[in-house]
Write a protein that holds these residues in place. Structure first.
Motif, PDB file in Angstrom:
ATOM      1  N   THR A 145     -17.100  -8.016   3.788  1.00 39.57           N
ATOM      2  CA  THR A 145     -17.171  -7.625   2.373  1.00 39.57           C
ATOM      3  C   THR A 145     -16.780  -8.788   1.467  1.00 39.57           C
ATOM      4  O   THR A 145     -17.397  -8.998   0.408  1.00 39.57           O
ATOM      5  CB  THR A 145     -16.291  -6.397   2.121  1.00 39.57           C
ATOM      6  OG1 THR A 145     -16.719  -5.345   2.991  1.00 39.57           O
ATOM      7  CG2 THR A 145     -16.404  -5.913   0.678  1.00 39.57           C
TER       8      THR A 145
ATOM      9  N   TRP B  81      -7.515   1.299   2.151  1.00 37.69           N
ATOM     10  CA  TRP B  81      -7.926   2.506   1.429  1.00 37.69           C
ATOM     11  C   TRP B  81      -7.550   2.485  -0.050  1.00 37.69           C
ATOM     12  O   TRP B  81      -8.389   2.790  -0.894  1.00 37.69           O
ATOM     13  CB  TRP B  81      -7.349   3.748   2.120  1.00 37.69           C
ATOM     14  CG  TRP B  81      -8.158   4.167   3.301  1.00 37.69           C
ATOM     15  CD1 TRP B  81      -9.228   5.041   3.312  1.00 37.69           C
ATOM     16  CD2 TRP B  81      -8.020   3.718   4.658  1.00 37.69           C
ATOM     17  NE1 TRP B  81      -9.749   5.154   4.574  1.00 37.69           N
ATOM     18  CE2 TRP B  81      -9.032   4.361   5.432  1.00 37.69           C
ATOM     19  CE3 TRP B  81      -7.141   2.850   5.305  1.00 37.69           C
ATOM     20  CZ2 TRP B  81      -9.171   4.146   6.797  1.00 37.69           C
ATOM     21  CZ3 TRP B  81      -7.289   2.632   6.665  1.00 37.69           C
ATOM     22  CH2 TRP B  81      -8.296   3.276   7.401  1.00 37.69           C
ATOM     23  N   ASP B  82      -6.304   2.111  -0.375  1.00 33.47           N
ATOM     24  CA  ASP B  82      -5.934   2.273  -1.794  1.00 33.47           C
ATOM     25  C   ASP B  82      -5.993   0.999  -2.624  1.00 33.47           C
ATOM     26  O   ASP B  82      -6.236   1.060  -3.828  1.00 33.47           O
ATOM     27  CB  ASP B  82      -4.572   2.966  -1.948  1.00 33.47           C
ATOM     28  CG  ASP B  82      -3.403   2.214  -1.332  1.00 33.47           C
ATOM     29  OD1 ASP B  82      -3.614   1.191  -0.647  1.00 33.47           O
ATOM     30  OD2 ASP B  82      -2.248   2.668  -1.515  1.00 33.47           O
TER      31      ASP B  82
ATOM     32  N   ASN C 298     -12.707  -6.178  -5.093  1.00 34.74           N
ATOM     33  CA  ASN C 298     -13.313  -5.666  -6.324  1.00 34.74           C
ATOM     34  C   ASN C 298     -12.749  -6.294  -7.596  1.00 34.74           C
ATOM     35  O   ASN C 298     -13.132  -5.899  -8.703  1.00 34.74           O
ATOM     36  CB  ASN C 298     -13.161  -4.141  -6.395  1.00 34.74           C
ATOM     37  CG  ASN C 298     -13.975  -3.446  -5.317  1.00 34.74           C
ATOM     38  OD1 ASN C 298     -15.087  -3.872  -5.002  1.00 34.74           O
ATOM     39  ND2 ASN C 298     -13.421  -2.398  -4.726  1.00 34.74           N
TER      40      ASN C 298
ATOM     41  N   THR D 233       0.827  -1.199   0.000  1.00 32.64           N
ATOM     42  CA  THR D 233       0.000   0.000   0.000  1.00 32.64           C
ATOM     43  C   THR D 233       0.865   1.254   0.000  1.00 32.64           C
ATOM     44  O   THR D 233       1.956   1.277   0.563  1.00 32.64           O
ATOM     45  CB  THR D 233      -0.929   0.017   1.234  1.00 32.64           C
ATOM     46  OG1 THR D 233      -1.654   1.248   1.243  1.00 32.64           O
ATOM     47  CG2 THR D 233      -0.155  -0.079   2.540  1.00 32.64           C
TER      48      THR D 233
ATOM     49  N   HIS E 197      -0.772   4.060   1.054  1.00 34.64           N
ATOM     50  CA  HIS E 197      -1.644   4.905   1.875  1.00 34.64           C
ATOM     51  C   HIS E 197      -1.123   4.968   3.309  1.00 34.64           C
ATOM     52  O   HIS E 197      -0.933   3.933   3.943  1.00 34.64           O
ATOM     53  CB  HIS E 197      -3.074   4.352   1.849  1.00 34.64           C
ATOM     54  CG  HIS E 197      -4.076   5.238   2.502  1.00 34.64           C
ATOM     55  ND1 HIS E 197      -4.723   6.250   1.813  1.00 34.64           N
ATOM     56  CD2 HIS E 197      -4.529   5.298   3.774  1.00 34.64           C
ATOM     57  CE1 HIS E 197      -5.542   6.889   2.646  1.00 34.64           C
ATOM     58  NE2 HIS E 197      -5.441   6.324   3.843  1.00 34.64           N
TER      59      HIS E 197
ATOM     60  N   PRO F 115      -8.298  -1.538  -2.806  1.00 34.12           N
ATOM     61  CA  PRO F 115      -9.565  -1.878  -3.459  1.00 34.12           C
ATOM     62  C   PRO F 115      -9.939  -0.938  -4.590  1.00 34.12           C
ATOM     63  O   PRO F 115     -10.688  -1.323  -5.491  1.00 34.12           O
ATOM     64  CB  PRO F 115     -10.603  -1.779  -2.335  1.00 34.12           C
ATOM     65  CG  PRO F 115      -9.837  -1.729  -1.062  1.00 34.12           C
ATOM     66  CD  PRO F 115      -8.495  -1.160  -1.398  1.00 34.12           C
ATOM     67  N   LYS F 116      -9.418   0.299  -4.551  1.00 31.43           N
ATOM     68  CA  LYS F 116      -9.820   1.317  -5.534  1.00 31.43           C
ATOM     69  C   LYS F 116      -8.859   1.410  -6.717  1.00 31.43           C
ATOM     70  O   LYS F 116      -9.100   2.176  -7.645  1.00 31.43           O
ATOM     71  CB  LYS F 116      -9.868   2.688  -4.859  1.00 31.43           C
ATOM     72  CG  LYS F 116     -10.951   2.844  -3.815  1.00 31.43           C
ATOM     73  CD  LYS F 116     -10.899   4.257  -3.271  1.00 31.43           C
ATOM     74  CE  LYS F 116     -11.956   4.500  -2.209  1.00 31.43           C
ATOM     75  NZ  LYS F 116     -11.782   5.827  -1.594  1.00 31.43           N
ATOM     76  N   SER F 117      -7.756   0.676  -6.657  1.00 29.95           N
ATOM     77  CA  SER F 117      -6.712   0.822  -7.678  1.00 29.95           C
ATOM     78  C   SER F 117      -7.067   0.077  -8.963  1.00 29.95           C
ATOM     79  O   SER F 117      -7.191  -1.145  -8.960  1.00 29.95           O
ATOM     80  CB  SER F 117      -5.395   0.276  -7.132  1.00 29.95           C
ATOM     81  OG  SER F 117      -4.479   0.044  -8.182  1.00 29.95           O
ATOM     82  N   PRO F 118      -7.210   0.794 -10.098  1.00 27.56           N
ATOM     83  CA  PRO F 118      -7.445   0.106 -11.365  1.00 27.56           C
ATOM     84  C   PRO F 118      -6.314  -0.863 -11.699  1.00 27.56           C
ATOM     85  O   PRO F 118      -6.553  -1.921 -12.284  1.00 27.56           O
ATOM     86  CB  PRO F 118      -7.517   1.241 -12.392  1.00 27.56           C
ATOM     87  CG  PRO F 118      -7.867   2.460 -11.604  1.00 27.56           C
ATOM     88  CD  PRO F 118      -7.225   2.278 -10.263  1.00 27.56           C
TER      89      PRO F 118
ATOM     90  N   PRO G  92     -12.715   1.875   5.959  1.00 29.54           N
ATOM     91  CA  PRO G  92     -13.823   2.197   5.051  1.00 29.54           C
ATOM     92  C   PRO G  92     -14.850   1.077   4.914  1.00 29.54           C
ATOM     93  O   PRO G  92     -15.978   1.322   4.491  1.00 29.54           O
ATOM     94  CB  PRO G  92     -13.122   2.479   3.716  1.00 29.54           C
ATOM     95  CG  PRO G  92     -11.778   1.874   3.818  1.00 29.54           C
ATOM     96  CD  PRO G  92     -11.404   1.856   5.268  1.00 29.54           C
TER      97      PRO G  92
ATOM     98  N   LEU H 198      -6.858  -4.198  -9.984  1.00 30.03           N
ATOM     99  CA  LEU H 198      -7.895  -4.981 -10.667  1.00 30.03           C
ATOM    100  C   LEU H 198      -7.338  -5.629 -11.927  1.00 30.03           C
ATOM    101  O   LEU H 198      -7.563  -6.814 -12.191  1.00 30.03           O
ATOM    102  CB  LEU H 198      -9.093  -4.092 -11.020  1.00 30.03           C
ATOM    103  CG  LEU H 198      -9.725  -3.292  -9.874  1.00 30.03           C
ATOM    104  CD1 LEU H 198     -10.970  -2.559 -10.374  1.00 30.03           C
ATOM    105  CD2 LEU H 198     -10.075  -4.176  -8.687  1.00 30.03           C
TER     106      LEU H 198
END
Length: 227
Positions: free
Chosen positions: A181, A108-109, A142, A13, A15, A111-114, A175, A117
């Motif tokens: 989840t 934080w970072d 995700n 990470t 973050h 799950p949101k990182s393209p 978050p 994925l």
């Protein structure tokens, strides 16, 4: 290990703050050094990436831990950590496995990182191993496969439990609750009692519950690569 085995990519990470708390965080050192020690001993090469590249923030800097101290005092390791590749610049074809270390920053970072994925899907769908420990499985919540299904759907996993999150007093800071989840995404989550080691291997998916599970995750990656 054969010389043909591609390296394992350790992803950290970038973050550095726990939500609105202002408390510092980052990647958890022992969740990097303990699996690394296993792979190093087996002659399996490891490379490092992070979400933003460069030097990621570190948490859990426990130098009473002999494995942590050995690596933290090793200039080759420190140089590698100071200069991590940016995950978005990585070509997945170069790696046999991807491993996501934990530390609360991961929530934080990752799950949101393209890039998370994309790289995770490609490594998994080309026959590679996907592994994570503690909060590292946040990277997986995700990730979807080419058919649109979640990677974790219908698979057995372990991860930092909701109970452990409450025990460290961060269940209202993170978050989302990681284990809950993963279950929402269709995974079967297998918890051990708080702070007990737990590693779950489901085919080429390897997950561990907490820092106590980090060595076991390294061993599982090693065993899959050397089988």
């Amino acid at each position: 290990m054969t010389s043909a085995t591609k390296p394992v990519l350790f992803v950290l990470t970038s973050h550095g703050v726990k939500g609105d708390s202002g408390q510092p965080t980052g990647f958890y050192l022992g969740e990097v050094t303990h699996p690394l020690a296993v792979l190093d001993a087996a002659g399996i090469k490891v490379e490092f990436a992070s979400i933003e590249g460069g030097e990621p923030p570190v948490d859990g800097l426990d130098l009473e831990d002999a494995t942590n101290a050995r690596y933290w005092n090793d200039e080759t390791f420190r140089h590698a950590i100071r200069g991590t590749a940016k995950l978005a610049d990585i070509d997945p074809i170069n790696y046999s496995a991807i491993f996501f270390a934990g530390g609360h920053g991961a929530m934080w970072d990752l799950p949101k990182s393209p890039a998370v994925l994309d790289v995770t899907q490609k490594i998994f769908e080309t026959g590679g191993i996907v592994a994570a420990v503690c909060h590292g499985p946040a990277a997986l919540v995700n990730v979807k496969l080419s058919d649109g299904s979640y990677l974790v759907s219908g698979r057995n996993v372990s991860a930092f439990t909701d109970s452990e999150e409450r025990a460290v007093g961060l269940d209202k800071t993170v978050p989302f609750l990681l284990a809950s989840t993963l279950i929402e995404r269709g995974a079967s989550h297998h918890p051990a009692p708080d702070w007990n080691a737990k590693v779950v291997v489901d085919g080429r998916l390897v997950t561990g519950q907490n820092p106590q599970s980090a060595t076991g995750v390294g061993e599982a990656i090693r065993d899959l690569l050397t089988a």
